[in-house]
Design a protein around this motif. Structure first.
Motif, PDB file in Angstrom:
ATOM      1  N   ALA A  79      -4.809  -1.514  -8.570  1.00 40.55           N
ATOM      2  CA  ALA A  79      -4.929  -0.393  -7.805  1.00 40.55           C
ATOM      3  C   ALA A  79      -4.340  -0.502  -6.753  1.00 40.55           C
ATOM      4  O   ALA A  79      -3.973   0.332  -5.948  1.00 40.55           O
ATOM      5  N   GLU A  80      -4.021  -1.813  -6.299  1.00 44.96           N
ATOM      6  CA  GLU A  80      -3.107  -2.157  -4.949  1.00 44.96           C
ATOM      7  C   GLU A  80      -1.496  -1.451  -5.012  1.00 44.96           C
ATOM      8  O   GLU A  80      -1.101  -1.409  -3.989  1.00 44.96           O
ATOM      9  N   CYS A  81      -1.066  -1.566  -6.330  1.00 42.50           N
ATOM     10  CA  CYS A  81       0.150  -1.244  -6.513  1.00 42.50           C
ATOM     11  C   CYS A  81       0.447   0.522  -6.249  1.00 42.50           C
ATOM     12  O   CYS A  81      -0.339   1.143  -7.019  1.00 42.50           O
ATOM     13  N   PRO A  82       1.488   0.623  -5.575  1.00 45.74           N
ATOM     14  CA  PRO A  82       1.802   2.089  -5.331  1.00 45.74           C
ATOM     15  C   PRO A  82       2.449   2.695  -6.446  1.00 45.74           C
ATOM     16  O   PRO A  82       3.881   3.246  -6.476  1.00 45.74           O
ATOM     17  N   SER A  83       1.629   2.824  -7.710  1.00 45.52           N
ATOM     18  CA  SER A  83       2.702   3.082  -8.878  1.00 45.52           C
ATOM     19  C   SER A  83       2.246   4.619  -9.238  1.00 45.52           C
ATOM     20  O   SER A  83       1.767   4.864 -10.106  1.00 45.52           O
ATOM     21  N   HIS A 110      -1.507   9.903  -2.360  1.00 42.95           N
ATOM     22  CA  HIS A 110      -2.321  10.607  -1.197  1.00 42.95           C
ATOM     23  C   HIS A 110      -1.758  10.374   0.144  1.00 42.95           C
ATOM     24  O   HIS A 110      -2.228  10.549   1.246  1.00 42.95           O
ATOM     25  N   TYR A 111      -0.591   9.609  -0.019  1.00 40.33           N
ATOM     26  CA  TYR A 111       0.008   8.715   1.336  1.00 40.33           C
ATOM     27  C   TYR A 111       1.245   9.424   2.004  1.00 40.33           C
ATOM     28  O   TYR A 111       1.585   9.263   3.067  1.00 40.33           O
ATOM     29  N   GLY A 112       1.815  10.386   1.130  1.00 35.67           N
ATOM     30  CA  GLY A 112       3.049  10.749   1.467  1.00 35.67           C
ATOM     31  C   GLY A 112       4.250   9.735   1.495  1.00 35.67           C
ATOM     32  O   GLY A 112       3.853   8.549   0.866  1.00 35.67           O
ATOM     33  N   LYS A 113       4.993   9.747   2.317  1.00 35.31           N
ATOM     34  CA  LYS A 113       6.293   9.037   1.911  1.00 35.31           C
ATOM     35  C   LYS A 113       6.078   7.625   2.848  1.00 35.31           C
ATOM     36  O   LYS A 113       6.642   6.652   2.434  1.00 35.31           O
ATOM     37  N   ASP A 114       5.171   7.569   3.636  1.00 35.79           N
ATOM     38  CA  ASP A 114       4.719   6.328   4.378  1.00 35.79           C
ATOM     39  C   ASP A 114       3.599   5.737   3.882  1.00 35.79           C
ATOM     40  O   ASP A 114       2.499   5.170   4.633  1.00 35.79           O
ATOM     41  N   TYR A 115       3.696   5.496   2.589  1.00 36.23           N
ATOM     42  CA  TYR A 115       2.485   4.498   1.892  1.00 36.23           C
ATOM     43  C   TYR A 115       2.522   3.280   2.374  1.00 36.23           C
ATOM     44  O   TYR A 115       3.673   2.664   2.417  1.00 36.23           O
ATOM     45  N   PRO A 116       1.437   2.534   2.227  1.00 38.37           N
ATOM     46  CA  PRO A 116       1.512   1.092   2.265  1.00 38.37           C
ATOM     47  C   PRO A 116       1.707   0.144   1.255  1.00 38.37           C
ATOM     48  O   PRO A 116       1.829   0.870   0.076  1.00 38.37           O
ATOM     49  N   ASP A 117       2.450  -0.975   1.504  1.00 38.01           N
ATOM     50  CA  ASP A 117       2.932  -1.680   0.373  1.00 38.01           C
ATOM     51  C   ASP A 117       1.764  -2.192  -0.487  1.00 38.01           C
ATOM     52  O   ASP A 117       1.948  -2.146  -1.768  1.00 38.01           O
TER      53      ASP A 117
END
Length: 287
Positions: free
Chosen positions: A13-17, A72-79
């Motif tokens: 879940a932590e991975c921005p895949s 759900h975060y757009g281009k500025d998603y967290p690592d």
């Protein structure tokens, strides 16, 4: 059991895949499977397929989950995407971190249960359609040449080409149908939604599987909804000339397709026990 499963789900879940970026999850998945099996089928795109066992006298069950998340975060998603775990639920990008985490958990348990059926593990790209419809600018190449469900279709075709055919496909995803309450749903009539011509033989063997699950846990609720189980059901049956069962087994999720999705830990424990009992039942079957 709970800590191991929740650890997998949290890592996933932590991975921005996000859709089209599913390869970001590949290193973690490979880190789990490297000590389990090196029997891998190469599939086009960001899809992964692994095999545990190839005994022709046993049935083969494919467990499937999609790798992609909705951005759900757009281009500025967290690592690292946020995840929270309480005594009652796990919260974060649970669709479909839950399914992927469950596959990783069962892959590890398979080593302890060599009498289980032969197992295939399908990890698919592009199950979600929301990004394509609403924010193609957040996808690679603005979503061009990508299609909803393409991962499941690619996996099915690769398995057909290499004769890695399952007898049953069980997709693990999350269901919005309980609207905030706990529950486990079983989808089984894919032909109602995917355009496959229903045959009596496929209907009968699918109904037997449904009854087997209900015999294990009568609280399972029968529903139907769209996800990769439709694509597996269509592709494997339309292009092999065989009756290959495709169902989906899903714990409740709420809210759905939003930040902060929650899945109940009790539902996860219940689903694990159901599927363990089902695999144990199937290890007594012979083809």
């Amino acid at each position: 059991m709970v800590s191991n499963l929740l650890s997998h789900i949290k890592q996933v879940a932590e991975c921005p895949s996000f859709s089209t970026y599913e390869e970001r999850l590949h290193p973690y998945i490979y880190s789990v499977f490297e000590s389990i099996t090196d029997d891998e089928l190469i599939v086009e795109g960001n899809n992964l397929v692994f095999r545990l066992g190839n005994n022709p006298n046993k049935p083969t069950i494919a467990l499937t989950a999609h790798l992609d998340k909705i951005n759900h975060y757009g281009k500025d998603y967290p690592d690292l995407l946020p995840v929270a775990i309480t005594d009652h639920y796990i919260e974060g990008a649970m669709d479909n971190s839950v399914g992927v985490g469950l596959l990783l958990y069962f892959a590890g348990k398979a080593k302890e249960n060599p009498s289980w059926p032969n197992l295939l593990f399908f990890f698919s790209e592009m199950e979600e359609s929301k990004g394509l419809k609403e924010h193609p600018d957040l996808l690679k190449n603005n979503g061009k040449d990508f299609d909803h469900g393409m991962g499941a279709r690619r996996i099915a075709q690769a398995c057909i080409d290499k004769d890695w055919l399952p007898d049953q496909v069980i997709t693990l995803d999350t269901t919005p149908l309980f609207k905030g309450k706990q529950g486990i749903a079983l989808y089984a009539k894919h032909w109602e939604l995917n355009g496959l011509e229903e045959t009596e033989s496929l209907r009968l063997i699918t109904e037997q599987v449904v009854q087997n699950f209900l015999a294990i846990d009568s609280t399972i609720q029968l529903h139907n909804n769209t996800n990769d189980y439709l694509h597996y059901g269509y592709e494997f049956n339309a292009h092999t000339g065989k009756d290959i069962i495709s169902i989906a087994l899903e714990p409740a999720i709420y809210p759905y397709h939003q930040k902060g999705e929650r899945v109940f830990i009790e539902d996860l424990m219940q689903l694990v026990q159901i599927l363990k009992a089902y695999l144990k039942y199937n290890d007594k079957l012979r083809k």
